[in-house]
Design an enzyme around this catalytic site. Structure first.
Site, short mmCIF file in Angstrom:
data_model
loop_
_atom_site.label_atom_id
_atom_site.label_comp_id
_atom_site.label_asym_id
_atom_site.label_seq_id
_atom_site.Cartn_x
_atom_site.Cartn_y
_atom_site.Cartn_z
N TYR A 124 37.68 -30.25 26.97
CA TYR A 124 37.83 -29.25 25.91
C TYR A 124 36.47 -28.81 25.39
O TYR A 124 36.21 -27.61 25.22
CB TYR A 124 38.69 -29.84 24.79
N GLU B 55 45.98 -25.68 14.54
CA GLU B 55 45.18 -26.28 13.48
C GLU B 55 46.08 -26.68 12.31
O GLU B 55 45.84 -27.70 11.65
CB GLU B 55 44.08 -25.32 13.01
N TRP C 162 42.77 -34.05 16.34
CA TRP C 162 42.89 -32.92 17.25
C TRP C 162 43.31 -33.39 18.64
O TRP C 162 44.04 -32.69 19.35
CB TRP C 162 41.58 -32.14 17.32
#
Length: 211
Positions: free
Chosen positions: A34, A56, A64
Site C-alpha cells: 500500500y 476512513e 487502517w
C-alpha cells in the site's frame, strides 16, 4: 521480514528488499505494498475519493490495516463505491450488510456511507466533481516533515474540510479522518525524507493537473 533502521533516522526503515519506507509499514507486506503503490499518490477520480472517505470513516477506532485487508470485501459490498448506486441502498441493504462478516459490521458506519453517497451526488452536481471540491483544501504551502513527530494528525486545512463536509451533511468526517484522507489521496505529501517514495510522490504532485 526483518528490518534494520536507517542510520540517519529511525523513522525510515530499510527492508530486506533494500527499499526505504516510512516507519509505519513495519514488516507487514500489505502495508508495504500500500505504501509503495498507493499512499500519497494524487487522485482525481471521484469514485476513489468517495471510497476513501467511506473507508476512513470505517477505520474510526480501528487500524487502517484492518480496513485495508477487508477492502476487496468492502468494494463488493458497496458496488465498487459507485455512489449513484450506493445512494439507492435501502434499510434491507443495511440489514444485509450488518450481517456481512467480511466487512466491519457497524450499523452507524454503514448507514453513514449510504447517507454520504447522496451527499456525494449533491456535491458532484454543485461542484462539477468531488475532486474539484476536495482539492480546494490543498495547503498553499507544502510542508516537509523531517521525522514522524513532524506529521500532524490534524491541520487547519483538515479542520476546514471537516467543517465544510459536516455543513453539507456528511457523517464520520472529523478533522483527523479528513487529514488521513488528505495524506492518502496526495493532497499532502507526508512521506518522510529518505523514504524511497518521497521524491516520486512529489514529482507526481507537481505534474498533477488540479481539478
Amino acid at each position: 521480514m526483518e528490518f534494520k533502521h536507517n542510520r540517519k533516522s529511525v523513522d525510515v526503515q530499510i527492508g530486506t528488499d533494500g527499499r526505504a519506507r516510512c516507519w509505519w509499514c513495519g514488516d507487514d507486506q500489505d502495508y508495504q505494498h500500500y505504501h509503495d503503490t498507493e499512499w500519497g499518490e494524487p487522485v482525481a477520480d471521484d469514485r476513489r475519493l468517495f471510497e476513501k472517505v467511506c473507508l476512513e470513516g470505517f477505520q474510526c477506532g480501528l487500524s487502517w490495516l484492518t480496513i485495508l485487508r477487508r477492502r476487496p470485501a468492502f468494494r463488493t459490498a458497496f458496488l465498487d463505491f459507485d455512489f449513484e448506486a450506493v445512494a439507492g441502498y435501502t434499510t434491507a441493504d443495511v440489514d444485509r450488510l450488518v450481517c456481512d462478516k467480511s466487512i466491519i459490521r457497524h450499523r452507524g458506519k454503514i448507514e453513514a456511507s449510504i447517507h454520504n453517497a447522496s451527499r456525494a451526488i449533491e456535491m458532484r452536481d454543485t461542484e462539477g466533481s468531488l475532486a474539484t471540491f476536495f482539492w480546494r483544501f490543498e495547503p498553499a504551502r507544502s510542508h516537509v516533515p523531517k521525522r514522524r513527530g513532524d506529521i500532524p494528525s490534524v491541520t487547519d486545512e483538515s479542520k476546514a474540510l471537516s467543517r465544510e463536509l459536516k455543513r453539507r451533511g456528511w457523517k464520520f468526517v472529523g478533522p483527523t479522518t479528513c487529514y488521513a484522507f488528505m495524506q492518502s489521496m496526495g493532497i499532502v505529501n507526508d512521506h518522510l525524507p529518505g523514504c524511497a517514495d518521497r521524491e516520486r510522490i512529489e514529482m507526481l504532485r507537481i505534474a498533477f493537473p488540479r481539478p
